[in-house]
Design a protein around this motif. Sequence first.
Motif, PDB file in Angstrom:
ATOM      1  N   ASP A   6      -3.498 -11.418  11.781  1.00 20.43           N
ATOM      2  CA  ASP A   6      -4.248 -10.925  10.631  1.00 20.43           C
ATOM      3  C   ASP A   6      -3.375  -9.952   9.835  1.00 20.43           C
ATOM      4  O   ASP A   6      -2.704  -9.107  10.411  1.00 20.43           O
ATOM      5  CB  ASP A   6      -5.519 -10.221  11.118  1.00 20.43           C
ATOM      6  N   LEU A   7      -3.395 -10.102   8.518  1.00 22.66           N
ATOM      7  CA  LEU A   7      -2.609  -9.237   7.639  1.00 22.66           C
ATOM      8  C   LEU A   7      -3.547  -8.558   6.655  1.00 22.66           C
ATOM      9  O   LEU A   7      -4.283  -9.229   5.943  1.00 22.66           O
ATOM     10  CB  LEU A   7      -1.563 -10.078   6.894  1.00 22.66           C
ATOM     11  N   LYS A   8      -3.531  -7.227   6.634  1.00 20.85           N
ATOM     12  CA  LYS A   8      -4.360  -6.463   5.700  1.00 20.85           C
ATOM     13  C   LYS A   8      -3.460  -5.705   4.741  1.00 20.85           C
ATOM     14  O   LYS A   8      -2.669  -4.867   5.157  1.00 20.85           O
ATOM     15  CB  LYS A   8      -5.225  -5.449   6.456  1.00 20.85           C
ATOM     16  N   LEU A   9      -3.604  -6.021   3.465  1.00 19.94           N
ATOM     17  CA  LEU A   9      -2.800  -5.353   2.444  1.00 19.94           C
ATOM     18  C   LEU A   9      -3.711  -4.711   1.417  1.00 19.94           C
ATOM     19  O   LEU A   9      -4.743  -5.277   1.072  1.00 19.94           O
ATOM     20  CB  LEU A   9      -1.884  -6.367   1.735  1.00 19.94           C
ATOM     21  N   PRO A  10      -3.344  -3.540   0.906  1.00 20.31           N
ATOM     22  CA  PRO A  10      -4.156  -2.898  -0.130  1.00 20.31           C
ATOM     23  C   PRO A  10      -3.985  -3.629  -1.462  1.00 20.31           C
ATOM     24  O   PRO A  10      -3.026  -4.375  -1.646  1.00 20.31           O
ATOM     25  CB  PRO A  10      -3.579  -1.486  -0.208  1.00 20.31           C
ATOM     26  N   ILE A  11      -4.904  -3.399  -2.370  1.00 18.57           N
ATOM     27  CA  ILE A  11      -4.816  -4.016  -3.693  1.00 18.57           C
ATOM     28  C   ILE A  11      -3.673  -3.389  -4.479  1.00 18.57           C
ATOM     29  O   ILE A  11      -2.911  -4.071  -5.139  1.00 18.57           O
ATOM     30  CB  ILE A  11      -6.161  -3.871  -4.443  1.00 18.57           C
ATOM     31  N   GLU A  12      -3.567  -2.067  -4.387  1.00 16.15           N
ATOM     32  CA  GLU A  12      -2.528  -1.374  -5.158  1.00 16.15           C
ATOM     33  C   GLU A  12      -1.152  -1.593  -4.537  1.00 16.15           C
ATOM     34  O   GLU A  12      -1.029  -1.858  -3.349  1.00 16.15           O
ATOM     35  CB  GLU A  12      -2.833   0.127  -5.234  1.00 16.15           C
ATOM     36  N   GLN A  13      -0.132  -1.517  -5.366  1.00 16.59           N
ATOM     37  CA  GLN A  13       1.234  -1.602  -4.875  1.00 16.59           C
ATOM     38  C   GLN A  13       1.784  -0.195  -4.732  1.00 16.59           C
ATOM     39  O   GLN A  13       1.468   0.672  -5.533  1.00 16.59           O
ATOM     40  CB  GLN A  13       2.108  -2.360  -5.872  1.00 16.59           C
ATOM     41  N   PHE A  14       2.585   0.018  -3.705  1.00 15.59           N
ATOM     42  CA  PHE A  14       3.326   1.263  -3.648  1.00 15.59           C
ATOM     43  C   PHE A  14       4.726   1.002  -3.136  1.00 15.59           C
ATOM     44  O   PHE A  14       5.012  -0.032  -2.567  1.00 15.59           O
ATOM     45  CB  PHE A  14       2.611   2.385  -2.878  1.00 15.59           C
ATOM     46  N   TYR A  15       5.594   1.980  -3.410  1.00 14.80           N
ATOM     47  CA  TYR A  15       7.014   1.769  -3.209  1.00 14.80           C
ATOM     48  C   TYR A  15       7.586   2.781  -2.239  1.00 14.80           C
ATOM     49  O   TYR A  15       7.182   3.934  -2.212  1.00 14.80           O
ATOM     50  CB  TYR A  15       7.747   1.895  -4.553  1.00 14.80           C
ATOM     51  N   VAL A  16       8.557   2.303  -1.441  1.00 18.09           N
ATOM     52  CA  VAL A  16       9.292   3.181  -0.535  1.00 18.09           C
ATOM     53  C   VAL A  16      10.774   2.961  -0.807  1.00 18.09           C
ATOM     54  O   VAL A  16      11.172   1.930  -1.345  1.00 18.09           O
ATOM     55  CB  VAL A  16       8.969   2.873   0.945  1.00 18.09           C
ATOM     56  N   PHE A  17      11.553   3.948  -0.451  1.00 20.40           N
ATOM     57  CA  PHE A  17      13.000   3.835  -0.634  1.00 20.40           C
ATOM     58  C   PHE A  17      13.596   3.351   0.680  1.00 20.40           C
ATOM     59  O   PHE A  17      13.794   4.125   1.604  1.00 20.40           O
ATOM     60  CB  PHE A  17      13.587   5.198  -1.033  1.00 20.40           C
ATOM     61  N   ALA A  18      13.802   2.040   0.767  1.00 21.60           N
ATOM     62  CA  ALA A  18      14.373   1.469   1.986  1.00 21.60           C
ATOM     63  C   ALA A  18      15.005   0.133   1.647  1.00 21.60           C
ATOM     64  O   ALA A  18      14.614  -0.515   0.683  1.00 21.60           O
ATOM     65  CB  ALA A  18      13.287   1.288   3.043  1.00 21.60           C
TER      66      ALA A  18
END
Length: 134
Positions: A6-18
């Motif tokens: 099962d994969l749960k992802l939020p609607i909004e996008q967010f960014y990380v530095f990686a």
Amino acid sequence: TDMDLDLKLPIEQFYVFADKNHLMRVLNNLIKNAIQAIPDGRRGNVNVELYKKGDTAIIKVNDNGTGISNDKKGKVFVPNFTTKSSGTGLGLAISKNIIESVNGKIWFETVENVGTDFYVELPLVEIVELEEVE
């Protein structure tokens, strides 16, 4: 092995530095370990979830596997430590190195014979869209 993933992802996008490839390597390792932790005769349940907590992104990989015994908890991220018959025991050591190199954290919570939750926490980065100056 019979398994639910099962994969749960939020609607909004967010960014990380990686580095994308490094992050993929960490996730592949965590998911592979989760799948391999499920004992024969048990229907596997592996859940991957991404969510925001404060100014961090959290990735949680949860399984209903054998869990990690108390005597092994302290060795999980040590290079060359493995509980499996195959494998180098480098996966989680490398994962920890990758995550910590971008100011993140990796840890787990486990209950023997119930399962394990691995957490990866990464600082969020604000992406500022530059407006074109006319």
